[in-house]
Design an enzyme around this catalytic site. Structure first.
Site, PDB file in Angstrom:
ATOM      1  N   ARG A  31      -6.886  -0.386  -7.257  1.00 17.11           N
ATOM      2  CA  ARG A  31      -7.004   0.695  -6.267  1.00 17.11           C
ATOM      3  C   ARG A  31      -6.995   2.010  -7.024  1.00 17.11           C
ATOM      4  NH1 ARG A  31      -4.816   0.576  -0.626  1.00 17.11           N
ATOM      5  NH2 ARG A  31      -6.593   1.953  -0.477  1.00 17.11           N
ATOM      6  N   ASP A  42      -2.312  10.848  -1.713  1.00 14.23           N
ATOM      7  CA  ASP A  42      -2.587   9.926  -2.802  1.00 14.23           C
ATOM      8  C   ASP A  42      -2.940  10.645  -4.092  1.00 14.23           C
ATOM      9  OD1 ASP A  42      -2.920   6.834  -1.816  1.00 14.23           O
ATOM     10  OD2 ASP A  42      -3.165   8.277  -0.197  1.00 14.23           O
ATOM     11  N   ARG A  44       0.847  -1.183   0.000  1.00 12.66           N
ATOM     12  CA  ARG A  44       0.000   0.000   0.000  1.00 12.66           C
ATOM     13  C   ARG A  44       0.880   1.228   0.000  1.00 12.66           C
ATOM     14  NH1 ARG A  44       2.418   1.543   3.756  1.00 12.66           N
ATOM     15  NH2 ARG A  44       0.941   3.225   4.043  1.00 12.66           N
ATOM     16  N   GLY A  45       0.253   2.389  -0.205  1.00 11.85           N
ATOM     17  CA  GLY A  45       0.989   3.624  -0.421  1.00 11.85           C
ATOM     18  C   GLY A  45       1.005   3.925  -1.910  1.00 11.85           C
ATOM     19  N   ALA A  46       0.652   5.151  -2.278  1.00 16.90           N
ATOM     20  CA  ALA A  46       0.474   5.487  -3.696  1.00 16.90           C
ATOM     21  C   ALA A  46       1.684   5.160  -4.569  1.00 16.90           C
ATOM     22  CB  ALA A  46       0.091   6.959  -3.824  1.00 16.90           C
ATOM     23  N   GLN A  71      -2.519   1.592   9.888  1.00 15.41           N
ATOM     24  CA  GLN A  71      -1.201   1.755   9.260  1.00 15.41           C
ATOM     25  C   GLN A  71      -0.237   2.545  10.137  1.00 15.41           C
ATOM     26  OE1 GLN A  71      -4.190   2.423   7.805  1.00 15.41           O
ATOM     27  NE2 GLN A  71      -4.110   2.176   5.579  1.00 15.41           N
ATOM     28  N   ASN A  97      -5.954  12.007   0.941  1.00 17.93           N
ATOM     29  CA  ASN A  97      -5.029  11.171   1.707  1.00 17.93           C
ATOM     30  C   ASN A  97      -5.866  10.242   2.585  1.00 17.93           C
ATOM     31  OD1 ASN A  97      -2.283  10.460   2.402  1.00 17.93           O
ATOM     32  ND2 ASN A  97      -2.640  11.405   4.386  1.00 17.93           N
ATOM     33  N   LYS A  98      -5.204   9.405   3.336  1.00 21.60           N
ATOM     34  CA  LYS A  98      -5.887   8.405   4.151  1.00 21.60           C
ATOM     35  C   LYS A  98      -6.953   9.058   5.036  1.00 21.60           C
ATOM     36  CE  LYS A  98      -5.256   4.919   3.885  1.00 21.60           C
ATOM     37  NZ  LYS A  98      -5.985   3.942   3.019  1.00 21.60           N
TER      38      LYS A  98
END
Length: 356
Positions: free
Chosen positions: A89, A238, A49-51, A197, A248-249
């Site tokens: 995603r 993101d 995960r993570g852009a 996370q 973002n998250k």
């Protein structure tokens, strides 16, 4: 080599190796992936995960998907493979940009073997470029701090370190750079419900780096800012619209509101690929909705065989419904500065900076 020794993504002779982030911090386990289907599953289930990391992994997924094919390329089949990777995603712009680059470099190639080599080379290039850009970004972030100060207290949200990128990280890259400049850094990591996370991954990375870190629940930031001196909120992103609205998250928007109320600057770390020049405002950013049980249960992390990586348990009554948007959008008015590999600047400067 990044200052962090964590290597979440590697490629070895046609095999993609991913650090399975669902099992952290209990154990370091690596997935060895040889098919597009396996890699898409790893993206969807957040083993990676993570852009930036998703974009790199997505291109490697395509490399695996076309590997072994021979003869003249079937354009419809290639387009379908690209579509499947994109839909794994969709919120982060990095993945769509990387897939657009795949389309560009393969547009005039006629053989599957040529396309396989081109996509593999692109994935390797993206990984090297991301690591380079993160290291530059981290150093640029130092310009936003008074380096005569010996100690910094920083709140961060989600995970933005080596685990979310090709290495070093974005927001955690700035924190690492402060540490490398000889400063004492105390990090307050939002746990980042519901996937944790912050408490699972950011705290893990900070332990690996020997950086002092305290896990806080997502609702503690107001108390913390009113009780202690906080120098900055530093987050990743993101996708950024051209007016500076930033996805973002989930929980980032709340944190930014609290920070502004307490006069704490919010720094958003982003590489060039995070800026979506096709979107004028954040209202146009698609928000991924995930499974309800990620909110209502502890055992939401599943393997293909149905195995669970967290202890079984519920957080809600049986049958309770839940909303689970994976991201939110922070309006540009709450963002003090963007930190990038091409400098630090305010939301109003985005368009002019991207043209340089």
């Amino acid at each position: 080599m990044p200052s962090s020794q964590l290597q979440p993504i590697s490629w070895n002779q046609g095999e993609l190796i991913l650090l399975d982030q669902r099992k952290l911090p209990k154990e370091k386990t690596f997935l060895h992936l040889r098919t597009l289907e396996e890699t898409i599953f790893a993206i969807q289930e957040m083993a990676v995960r993570g852009a930036p990391a998703i974009a790199i992994t997505g291109v490697f997924a395509l490399a695996l998907g076309v590997s072994g094919k021979s003869g003249e390329v079937d354009r419809l089949e290639l387009a379908e493979l690209i579509r499947r990777v994109f839909e794994s995603r969709p919120t982060a712009v990095n993945l769509s940009l990387a897939l657009n680059e795949v389309k560009r470099i393969t547009s005039e190639l006629g053989q599957w073997s040529e396309i396989a080599k081109a996509i593999e080379a692109l994935a390797i290039k993206l990984m090297a470029n991301d690591l380079r850009d993160n290291q530059i970004l981290g150093k640029n972030g130092l310009t936003l701090f008074d380096l005569n100060q010996k100690e910094f207290h920083i709140i961060t949200h989600c995970n933005t370190g080596a685990l979310a990128t090709a290495g070093h990280g974005t927001a955690l890259g700035v924190i690492r750079s402060l540490r490398d400049a000889g400063k004492k850094v105390i990090v307050y990591a939002d746990e980042t419900r519901p996937f944790l996370q912050g408490s699972r991954l950011t705290a893990f990375e900070m332990q690996e780096e020997g950086i002092e870190c305290y896990v806080i629940t997502d609702g503690m930031s107001g108390w913390l800012m009113s009780s202690r001196k906080i120098d900055a909120v530093i987050v990743g992103c993101d996708r950024v619209a051209m007016n500076g609205d930033t996805a973002n998250k989930i929980g980032t928007y709340n944190l930014a509101i609290v920070a502004k109320a307490h006069g704490v600057p919010v720094f958003v770390c982003a590489t060039r690929d995070s800026f979506d020049q096709n979107l004028s405002t954040g209202s146009l950013i698609p928000i991924e909705m995930r499974r309800e049980e990620e909110v209502t249960r502890f055992d939401f992390i599943k393997g293909k065989d149905g195995s669970s990586y967290l202890e079984e348990g519920t957080t809600s009554p049986i049958g309770a419904r839940a909303l689970n948007p994976s991201f939110d959008v922070t309006p540009n008015s709450y963002i003090s500065s963007f930190v990038t590999e091409f400098g630090c600047f305010s939301p109003s400067e985005i368009e002019s900076r991207l043209k340089k």
